[in-house]
Design an enzyme around this catalytic site. Structure first.
Site, short mmCIF file in Angstrom:
data_model
loop_
_atom_site.label_atom_id
_atom_site.label_comp_id
_atom_site.label_asym_id
_atom_site.label_seq_id
_atom_site.Cartn_x
_atom_site.Cartn_y
_atom_site.Cartn_z
N ASP A 82 0.84 -1.20 0.00
CA ASP A 82 0.00 0.00 0.00
C ASP A 82 0.88 1.26 0.00
OD1 ASP A 82 -2.46 1.32 0.21
OD2 ASP A 82 -2.49 1.25 2.40
N HIS A 181 -7.54 9.65 4.76
CA HIS A 181 -6.96 8.67 5.68
C HIS A 181 -7.17 9.12 7.12
CE1 HIS A 181 -4.20 7.80 2.09
NE2 HIS A 181 -4.98 6.75 2.24
N GLY A 182 -7.23 8.18 8.04
CA GLY A 182 -7.38 8.53 9.45
C GLY A 182 -8.85 8.63 9.81
N HIS A 215 -9.81 4.79 -1.12
CA HIS A 215 -8.96 4.88 0.07
C HIS A 215 -9.74 5.55 1.20
CE1 HIS A 215 -4.84 3.80 -1.45
NE2 HIS A 215 -5.59 3.73 -2.54
N GLY A 216 -9.27 5.35 2.43
CA GLY A 216 -9.90 6.05 3.56
C GLY A 216 -11.28 5.55 3.90
N ASN A 237 -10.26 0.20 0.82
CA ASN A 237 -9.16 0.13 1.79
C ASN A 237 -9.62 0.49 3.20
OD1 ASN A 237 -7.67 -0.29 -0.51
ND2 ASN A 237 -6.23 1.37 -0.15
N VAL A 238 -9.29 -0.39 4.13
CA VAL A 238 -9.61 -0.13 5.54
C VAL A 238 -8.34 -0.35 6.36
CG1 VAL A 238 -10.98 -0.83 7.53
CG2 VAL A 238 -11.99 -0.91 5.24
ZN LIG Z 1 -4.66 4.99 1.18
#
Ligand SMILES: [Zn+2]
Length: 292
Positions: A82, A181-182, A215-216, A237-238
């Site tokens: 990733d 992200h986050g 993502h995220g 994505n996790v």
């Molecule tokens: Zn990502």
């Protein structure tokens, strides 16, 4: 044998409008938990590592555990790198046996992103059946060594996405559409659904060809996830959710059992907690029962 690259399973997902969970791990216990949950749900699976844990655990070690575990179950499982910004480390992981690689050139100017992504694509396609994910536009937040503030985050331009795919030959594309992200700072993050739909339609004119990656995933509500999938997101994505599960479960266990010195018991409760989270995500993503 269920060792696969990511593209085949994602093309199926794109056609049937579900998404395959791509779950980040930082240790082997998490890998075992994720596989156990996916086998239970008969779901295809992508296990991914960002660069720091890949270097810490060593790519050869991760690959050898992955191959041992994946070859003993019947669901298809890909091992994915990733957000790697280093072309040489992409080569290292591909050579070690990762079946899918993300080169993240999203912080570079377009031409440089194209040049480096193509280098990774050419190498991965030459040495084996290894899928490559590229990113265009930038996802805000922090993922391993990549830090992007919200003001700097730029969304993916649909026409540039077409050029990017043509010029690099990538198998999968992560277009920035406003996910982060986050942990999201707001309950309803502003996502550009129309942009995702436009990019999907431009890249997949007659039949699914270029699966799109979201993502995220952590913190998105299930109706938002569903909408992203219907518009073409087939790899989801996790990462943050699983990090929180690991740390919180460990912390709570230690608080309750401060006098105990048996790390194996912590591993057991952590594995159980991760299995529960993966089952939750597999249900939301609609990939249960799609292993065959
Ligand atoms: Zn990502």
């Amino acid at each position: 044998m269920s060792i696969e690259n990511a593209k085949g399973m994602l093309l199926n997902a794109t056609k049937e409008k579900y998404s395959v969970g791509a779950f980040n791990i930082t240790n082997i216990n998490q890998m075992e938990a994720i596989i156990e949950a996916a086998v239970e749900k008969q779901s295809p699976l992508i296990i991914q590592t960002s660069v720091t844990p890949a270097k810490f655990l060593k790519p050869e070690v991760i690959v050898s555990v992955y191959r041992t575990l994946a070859s003993s179950v019947s669901i298809p499982i890909a091992l994915h790198l990733d957000h790697c910004t280093d072309v040489d480390f992409c080569f290292t992981c591909a050579k070690a046996g990762y079946t899918s690689i993300m080169f993240d050139g999203s912080q570079e100017v377009f031409e440089e992103n194209v040049r480096k992504t193509k280098e990774v694509v050419d190498y991965c396609h030459k040495i084996g059946n290894i899928s490559v994910e590229g990113e265009l536009g930038t996802v805000s937040g922090v993922e391993d060594q990549v830090r992007v503030s919200e003001d700097e985050a730029a969304l993916c331009d649909p026409l540039e996405a077409v050029r990017f795919v043509e010029e690099t030959g990538v198998d999968l594309l992560a277009p920035a559409i406003g996910t982060a992200h986050g942990i999201y700072k707001t309950e309803n993050p502003k996502l550009d659904f129309d942009r995702l739909s436009e990019i999907f339609n431009l890249l997949n004119t007659e039949e699914p060809m270029i699966p799109l990656v979201i993502h995220g995933g952590t913190g998105l509500k299930s109706n938002v996830v569903r909408r992203l999938i219907l518009l073409g997101g087939s790899k989801f994505n996790v990462s943050t959710d699983l990090k929180h599960t690991l740390i919180d479960t460990t912390y709570e266990y230690i608080l309750r059992n401060r006098q105990e010195y048996n790390p194996g018991k912590i591993d057991i409760v952590v594995r159980k907690a991760i299995i529960e989270r993966i089952s939750y995500w597999i249900d939301i993503l609609g990939c249960a029962g799609k292993a065959s």
